[in-house]
Design an enzyme around this catalytic site. Structure first.
Site, PDB file in Angstrom:
ATOM      1  N   ARG A   1      -2.251   7.051  -1.805  1.00  0.00           N
ATOM      2  CA  ARG A   1      -1.817   6.208  -2.924  1.00  0.00           C
ATOM      3  C   ARG A   1      -1.532   7.087  -4.119  1.00  0.00           C
ATOM      4  O   ARG A   1      -2.301   7.998  -4.389  1.00  0.00           O
ATOM      5  CB  ARG A   1      -2.922   5.224  -3.328  1.00  0.00           C
TER       6      ARG A   1
ATOM      7  N   ARG B   1       1.516   0.483  11.176  1.00  0.00           N
ATOM      8  CA  ARG B   1       0.479   1.471  11.436  1.00  0.00           C
ATOM      9  C   ARG B   1      -0.874   0.915  11.028  1.00  0.00           C
ATOM     10  O   ARG B   1      -0.970  -0.036  10.270  1.00  0.00           O
ATOM     11  CB  ARG B   1       0.771   2.766  10.671  1.00  0.00           C
TER      12      ARG B   1
ATOM     13  N   LYS C   1       8.344   1.102  -0.922  1.00  0.00           N
ATOM     14  CA  LYS C   1       8.501   1.235   0.531  1.00  0.00           C
ATOM     15  C   LYS C   1       9.672   0.402   1.037  1.00  0.00           C
ATOM     16  O   LYS C   1       9.768  -0.787   0.777  1.00  0.00           O
ATOM     17  CB  LYS C   1       7.205   0.822   1.239  1.00  0.00           C
TER      18      LYS C   1
END
Ligand code: BTN
Length: 241
Positions: A239, A42, A108
């Protein structure tokens, strides 16, 4: 399952392949690759795609234009579908970072990139999913964010791809018939930052607040001193502080 399956040893990007062939391929078609030379993430980022046991998976899906008035929340539904797939495989600690990053043990593990084409009657969606099933050959110069993989589980990549394809097709068929608020309880189970302080990076600068989850449109809710604000998908990155 509907569609064709196209598997490549190496390709530029599985999303790019389906975007180049969406007219001739049936809805539901898959493109899978062992590695990608130009994997996309992305926000114009690159998706590190070495030969490994990682999954590089894209599915083509065609909707009538009339079916997809609220398409913006689809990527959240894809994220829920992925999280539930691993939950069913007894992976605990799978979470979703709004809008659609897949986390494992706080780092992630996967991402989703949906790209589209339109003609006068249809929208053609290419739903790209990258999952770190077992990362190999990491280049620390390219991968600068903390990451996780599921190597400990020793999953069979073909089995994951088949499960995901099936669940995703069910989700894509159901999606136009359900308002997004029906998905909220399923989302909330996996919400990484719920009730935590977060920082949003926007073009106007950083915004701090407490995450209050998402609303019936899939927008992020942030509590600030002067009340709760909503943020649309795609506007910002998030974040933890
Ligand atoms: C993200 O930035 O988090 C989204 C990453 C999406 C990567 C997948 S890998 C398969 C498909 N092909 C691509 O080029 N990108 C997606």
């Amino acid at each position: 399952l509907c569609g064709e399956v196209n598997v490549f040893e190496q390709i530029d990007s599985t999303n790019e392949y389906l975007l180049n062939h969406y007219r001739e391929l049936p809805s539901g078609s898959l493109c899978l690759a062992e590695s990608q030379t130009a994997g996309r993430g992305r926000r114009g980022r690159q998706w590190f795609s070495p030969i490994s046991q990682n999954l590089y998976f894209s599915m083509l899906w065609r909707y009538e234009l009339a079916e997809i008035s609220q398409i913006s929340s689809l990527s959240l539904v894809v994220a829920i579908t992925i999280a539930e797939t691993f939950e069913q495989l007894d992976v605990s600690d799978i979470q979703i970072k709004w809008p659609n990053d897949i986390y494992y043990q706080g780092k992630k593990m996967g991402g989703i990139l949906i790209e589209s084409r339109m003609d006068s009657n249809h929208a053609y969606l290419v739903i790209g999913i990258g999952l770190n099933l077992a990362m190999q050959n990491v280049d620390p110069k390219v991968v600068t964010q903390p990451w996780a993989d599921l190597a400990d589980y020793q999953f069979d990549r073909n089995q994951i791809a088949a499960m995901l394809a099936k669940k995703l097709q069910h989700a894509l068929i159901a999606f136009p018939h359900h308002p997004f608020d029906e998905y909220l309880p399923r989302w909330q189970k996996f919400d990484l930052y719920y009730q935590k302080p977060v920082k949003l990076l926007t073009e106007q600068g950083d915004i701090h607040g407490i995450s209050r989850g998402i609303n019936e449109n899939g927008e992020l809710l942030l509590a600030q001193t002067d009340g709760i604000k909503t943020f649309a998908i795609g506007e910002i990155s998030l974040r933890a502080d």
